[in-house]
Scaffold this active site. Structure first.
Site, PDB file in Angstrom:
ATOM      1  N   GLU A 105      37.989  -7.967 -35.446  1.00 41.38           N
ATOM      2  CA  GLU A 105      38.917  -7.756 -36.567  1.00 41.38           C
ATOM      3  C   GLU A 105      40.383  -7.709 -36.116  1.00 41.38           C
ATOM      4  OE1 GLU A 105      37.756  -4.360 -38.880  1.00 41.38           O
ATOM      5  OE2 GLU A 105      35.800  -5.197 -39.375  1.00 41.38           O
ATOM      6  N   GLU A 164      28.806  -6.998 -38.864  1.00 43.71           N
ATOM      7  CA  GLU A 164      28.912  -5.619 -39.367  1.00 43.71           C
ATOM      8  C   GLU A 164      28.688  -5.613 -40.872  1.00 43.71           C
ATOM      9  OE1 GLU A 164      32.371  -3.157 -38.435  1.00 43.71           O
ATOM     10  OE2 GLU A 164      32.463  -4.031 -36.425  1.00 43.71           O
TER      11      GLU A 164
END
Ligand code: BGP
Length: 461
Positions: A166, A364
């Protein structure tokens, strides 16, 4: 029965800084989080900082047993750069190097595919102190050297490498929104940090393939389409720009090898274009990822901004779009995040249509819950809400795969309840409960359920 393709992988993701903890004499250097906590502990939920994570550094052997007990066929964690190179470069901490080798060997001995991420928001503090961290081109070189060291040291054990997790998050929260260290508010610096991070990622892809041409390396992005409030042109424009900032800023260079012209134009108009060298752009063009990791929790819904900005206010992304809370949305009441399962299908379609249907893994997905003890019955947390959450998302993932999505696995956030940056242990995500006082681990109902899903490669619809 919802049945996934043969070889589909099941497991979870976590990160070094959120699990390992600090142990006296371990030789690890401070990263941004260690330092920030020492300066401003009040910024951290209940004053719980990065040294009090789930103790994986000491409990790794029994924790790896729990991976098998919860049906893992794939597991993702990260190496802490500051454990290998305490100052970010130069001297190596051999006990840290040995620690990861022991851990990776044990995971592999269990027949679990291993994904190793090189960077999960955790810059060695020395590089921040010395040269403003990612604002400085020198950090790109230090990262490249660290990445190369890892490829050479652990290449025999790692199934898939990941350059960054991220990467947009430290840009947003570290340089716009006062949420991560160094909590500057500086659009110019934000753009430079994003560009340097991308360049570092592309250089790591290059180094990885130089060390072993057959190795697989990817990047993990928090992806969601930007859903506009309405079809009004102003809302559509807001969604387009939100998607440029939040997704395409890393997705396009990583997968397609270049930046979207519309993003370049927009940065130019704002006089934010960083200094770039032609050779760097060539590196980005040539060294694309082999696969994508996708983190998905909630959709991004946006609307056109309601107000003109204050003329002296610093430039923020909200000059172009603002978050939109859709009436009637389904909500996780324990975390305040929207639940929108179809987002997974839409991401899969986006990857299929615009990104060459590159191989990807859902790296995720999960449900954070506050005060989970209240769901304990007969000693076990009965987290049926989490099972429902996962089922809902898996149905959409399955539908996407049937329609041609190239997704190879589903990883939950996370296996054992872990430390969550600023939120400490407020939101629990684990398949396994952690008792912070006793360090005892106990499999939740969802952990047992997940094992059967993995064994059957599917579940009863
Ligand atoms: C992701 C991060 C993870 C993890 C997760 C849960 O964005 O990659 O590190 O923290 O979010 O979010 P939170 O910790 O804010 O509840």
């Amino acid at each position: 029965m919802i049945q996934f393709p043969d070889g589909f992988a099941w497991g979870s993701s976590t990160s070094g800084p959120q699990t390992e903890g600090r142990v006296q004499g371990d030789g690890k250097g401070d990263n941004l989080w260690d330092y920030w906590f020492s300066q401003e502990p009040n910024r951290f939920h209940e004053g719980i900082g990065p040294e009090q994570t789930s103790g994986f550094y000491e409990n790794w052997e029994s924790d790896i047993e729990l991976l098998s007990a919860t049906g893992h066929s794939m597991f993702r964690t990260s190496i802490q750069w500051s454990r290998i190179f305490p100052l970010g470069e130069g001297e190596v901490n051999q006990s840290g190097v040995d620690f990861y080798r022991r851990v990776f060997e044990r995971i592999k001995s269990k027949g679990i595919q291993l994904l190793v991420n090189l960077y999960h928001f955790d810059l060695p503090f020395a590089l921040q102190e010395k040269g403003d961290g990612w604002e400085n081109r020198a950090t790109v070189e230090a990262y490249e050297a660290y990445a190369r060291f890892c490829f050479e040291t652990y290449g025999d054990l790692v199934d898939r490498w990941i350059t960054f997790n991220e990467p947009i998050v430290p840009v947003e929260f570290g340089y716009f929104y006062d949420g991560h260290y160094p909590h500057k508010v500086d659009a110019q610096a934000a753009v430079r940090v994003a560009y340097h991070t991308q360049l570092a990622s592309s250089l790591a892809v290059k180094a990885c393939h130089e060390v072993n041409p057959a190795a697989k390396i990817g990047i993990v992005l928090n992806l969601t389409p930007a859903y506009p409030r309405s079809q009004h042109p102003a809302d559509l424009k807001a969604a387009r720009i939100a998607e440029l900032f939040q997704a395409k800023s890393f997705l396009d260079p990583s997968v397609l090898g270049g930046y979207p012209p519309e993003l370049i134009q927009l940065l130019k108009e704002q006089e934010l274009l960083p200094a770039v060298a032609a050779a760097e752009l060539q590196t980005i063009k040539e060294h694309r990822v082999d696969f994508l990791g996708v983190n998905y929790y909630q959709p991004l819904r946006v609307a056109a901004p309601r107000y003109l900005p204050h003329p002296e206010a610093p430039l923020m992304p909200d000059r172009f779009y603002e978050p939109y809370a859709m009436p009637g949305r389904k909500i996780n009441p324990h975390r305040g995040w929207e639940i929108y399962e179809q987002g997974i299908y839409d991401i899969a379609e986006m990857i299929k249509q615009h990104y060459g249907n590159i191989e990807w893994i859902l790296t995720e997905n999960g449900m954070g819950v506050e005060g989970e003890e209240r769901f304990r019955q007969d000693g076990v947390i009965q987290d049926d809400y989490r099972i429902d959450f996962v089922k809902g998302h898996l149905r959409e993932l399955h539908r996407a795969i049937q329609d041609g999505a190239n997704c190879k696995g589903y990883l939950m956030w996370t296996f054992i309840d872990c430390w969550s940056w600023l939120n400490g242990y407020k939101n629990r995500y684990g398949l396994i409960e952690l008792n912070l006082q006793t360090q005892e681990r106990k499999i939740k109902k969802s952990g047992h359920w997940f094992k059967t899903v993995s064994q059957q490669n599917g579940f009863d619809a």
